[in-house]
Design a protein around this motif. Structure first.
Motif, mmCIF file in Angstrom:
data_model
loop_
_atom_site.group_PDB
_atom_site.id
_atom_site.type_symbol
_atom_site.label_atom_id
_atom_site.label_comp_id
_atom_site.label_asym_id
_atom_site.label_seq_id
_atom_site.Cartn_x
_atom_site.Cartn_y
_atom_site.Cartn_z
ATOM 1 N N THR A 166 0.814 -1.220 0.000
ATOM 2 C CA THR A 166 0.000 0.000 0.000
ATOM 3 C C THR A 166 0.848 1.270 0.000
ATOM 4 O O THR A 166 0.306 2.366 -0.083
ATOM 5 C CB THR A 166 -0.923 0.018 1.235
ATOM 6 N N ASP A 167 2.159 1.122 0.102
ATOM 7 C CA ASP A 167 3.085 2.252 0.136
ATOM 8 C C ASP A 167 3.740 2.400 -1.238
ATOM 9 O O ASP A 167 4.444 1.493 -1.697
ATOM 10 C CB ASP A 167 4.147 1.997 1.206
ATOM 11 N N PRO A 168 3.523 3.524 -1.932
ATOM 12 C CA PRO A 168 4.134 3.693 -3.261
ATOM 13 C C PRO A 168 5.648 3.534 -3.256
ATOM 14 O O PRO A 168 6.220 2.975 -4.200
ATOM 15 C CB PRO A 168 3.734 5.120 -3.639
ATOM 16 N N ALA A 169 6.301 3.983 -2.199
ATOM 17 C CA ALA A 169 7.762 3.860 -2.140
ATOM 18 C C ALA A 169 8.185 2.400 -2.129
ATOM 19 O O ALA A 169 9.181 2.015 -2.771
ATOM 20 C CB ALA A 169 8.301 4.580 -0.900
ATOM 21 N N ALA A 209 3.016 9.416 -7.428
ATOM 22 C CA ALA A 209 2.336 8.246 -6.857
ATOM 23 C C ALA A 209 1.770 8.569 -5.480
ATOM 24 O O ALA A 209 0.647 8.163 -5.149
ATOM 25 C CB ALA A 209 3.298 7.069 -6.771
ATOM 26 N N ILE A 210 2.521 9.315 -4.681
ATOM 27 C CA ILE A 210 2.028 9.695 -3.352
ATOM 28 C C ILE A 210 0.820 10.610 -3.471
ATOM 29 O O ILE A 210 -0.187 10.439 -2.770
ATOM 30 C CB ILE A 210 3.157 10.371 -2.541
ATOM 31 N N ALA A 211 0.877 11.577 -4.373
ATOM 32 C CA ALA A 211 -0.241 12.512 -4.548
ATOM 33 C C ALA A 211 -1.502 11.786 -5.013
ATOM 34 O O ALA A 211 -2.602 12.024 -4.496
ATOM 35 C CB ALA A 211 0.149 13.601 -5.549
ATOM 36 N N ALA A 212 -1.351 10.888 -5.986
ATOM 37 C CA ALA A 212 -2.522 10.183 -6.517
ATOM 38 C C ALA A 212 -3.095 9.195 -5.517
ATOM 39 O O ALA A 212 -4.319 9.029 -5.418
ATOM 40 C CB ALA A 212 -2.149 9.462 -7.809
ATOM 41 N N ARG A 231 -3.169 -0.308 -3.609
ATOM 42 C CA ARG A 231 -3.254 -1.638 -3.010
ATOM 43 C C ARG A 231 -2.974 -2.655 -4.100
ATOM 44 O O ARG A 231 -3.681 -2.701 -5.117
ATOM 45 C CB ARG A 231 -4.622 -1.901 -2.379
ATOM 46 N N VAL A 232 -1.951 -3.475 -3.895
ATOM 47 C CA VAL A 232 -1.630 -4.508 -4.885
ATOM 48 C C VAL A 232 -1.004 -5.700 -4.167
ATOM 49 O O VAL A 232 -0.060 -5.548 -3.404
ATOM 50 C CB VAL A 232 -0.710 -3.946 -6.003
ATOM 51 N N PRO A 233 -1.541 -6.910 -4.368
ATOM 52 C CA PRO A 233 -0.975 -8.096 -3.720
ATOM 53 C C PRO A 233 0.441 -8.398 -4.218
ATOM 54 O O PRO A 233 0.781 -8.163 -5.376
ATOM 55 C CB PRO A 233 -1.948 -9.218 -4.123
#
Length: 335
Positions: free
Chosen positions: A23-26, A42-45, A52-54
């Motif tokens: 869930t963290d773009p970084a 990515a943080i802004a969006a 969220r990505v498995p």
């Protein structure tokens, strides 16, 4: 008809996989060795629509490639923060179709239940990314209202479980819903719209299949796969389990710029679906939801791609090219 006792495991593998999703773009950029200059956007969006990505889905992506077709579906981009003409928070008229909390009635003969807001993956083009889930949670008295509405309309033959993703629900919750729907005398089918078996194949368990095949109602499953790279051995195994249980499988794909907007890509997808025993059902033009304009493919381009697909695929592997228009009596075929 006596019901089969369903064994509902606590904290099964699929729930652990959901809980451990990135869930963290970084972290996503680090795992895929992607340029750090993507991080600010990515943080802004993701502030407006959370990433969220498995991890199992991330494992199918190419490292170091910001144009990977699976990555593009889930990576928040700065373009999402830009308003685009013709794109709205409710592009398909869901809110006007709500007849009781969590119950939508758009089309003759079927209703749709927004069974949950939870989903195993947040696709950036999701047409319900702005949906007011907090006001549409069919639990408790609202669940009874939904059942009463369906029971009072004998023209309703099919109940669609959607979301979010209905297979994000626990087995016990899902079993309760299915058992209640079994009691409606004029209901013939339950249809599930789900991406879970693709992004978290471990969701397909013996217990789930028991739930979906008990009683007299036919279960139909519509999965969501946009690119052949989404299919791997685990997904093929999950699909085989469902087919062995007699559950018909269909696919809905969305035509997405930079993901699958070529005849070659979509033909490869149809062939992969055939191998998995899934019928290519719909190819959707993008629903014009705010935040997803960068995925849009023009209708002229869509028709050109589809014309080439028609020439190169047998009819049974050619999905219908459709668009959804708010207030229309059905989806609209574009050819």
């Amino acid at each position: 008809m006596p019901q089969t006792k369903i064994e509902c495991l606590e904290n099964p593998l699929w729930q652990r996989e959901m809980a451990s999703a990135v869930t963290d773009p970084a972290e996503l950029l680090s795992l895929l060795e992607l340029p750090r200059d993507l991080l600010a956007g990515a943080i802004a969006a993701s502030a407006a629509f959370r990433l969220r990505v498995p991890r199992a889905f991330i494992a199918r992506m190419a490292r170091g490639d910001p144009d990977d077709p699976l990555l593009r579906q889930v990576l928040p981009l700065a373009q999402e923060c830009q308003r685009a003409t013709g794109f709205s928070d409710d592009p398909v008229g869901d809110r006007n179709a709500v007849v009781s909390p969590g119950l939508l009635h758009k089309y003759h003969g079927r209703v749709l239940i927004v069974a949950t807001a939870a989903c195993g993956i947040h696709c950036r083009y999701c047409f319900r990314r702005h949906f007011p889930y907090n006001d549409n949670n069919p639990l408790g008295d609202d669940w009874r209202k939904a059942l009463d509405y369906i029971a009072a309309d004998s023209s309703i033959r099919e109940v669609i479980l959607s979301g979010g993703d209905p297979l994000s629900l626990s087995d016990s919750r899902l079993a309760m819903m299915v058992e209640d729907l079994q009691m409606l005398p004029h209901c013939r089918r339950i249809r599930l719209h789900t991406r879970q078996p693709i992004v978290i194949p471990s969701r397909i368990t013996h217990g789930l299949i028991q739930i979906l095949t008990q009683g007299a109602l036919q279960t139909v499953m519509v999965v969501h796969i946009n690119h052949a790279n989404e299919l791997n051995d685990s997904v093929y195994h999950a699909m085989e389990q469902l087919r062995q249980a007699g559950i018909p499988l269909f696919n809905q794909a969305v035509l997405l710029k930079g993901v699958n907007d070529s005849a070659d890509s979509l033909i490869t997808l149809s062939e992969a679906l055939s191998t998995a025993g899934i019928t290519p059902y719909y190819l959707h033009q993008l629903d014009k939801v705010a935040g997803a304009a960068h995925f849009s493919v023009s209708q002229e381009r869509a028709l050109a791609i589809y014309s080439e697909m028609r020439q190169r695929l047998p009819g049974y592997l050619l999905p219908r090219l459709v668009t959804e228009q708010a207030g229309a009596a059905s989806k609209l075929t574009l050819t």
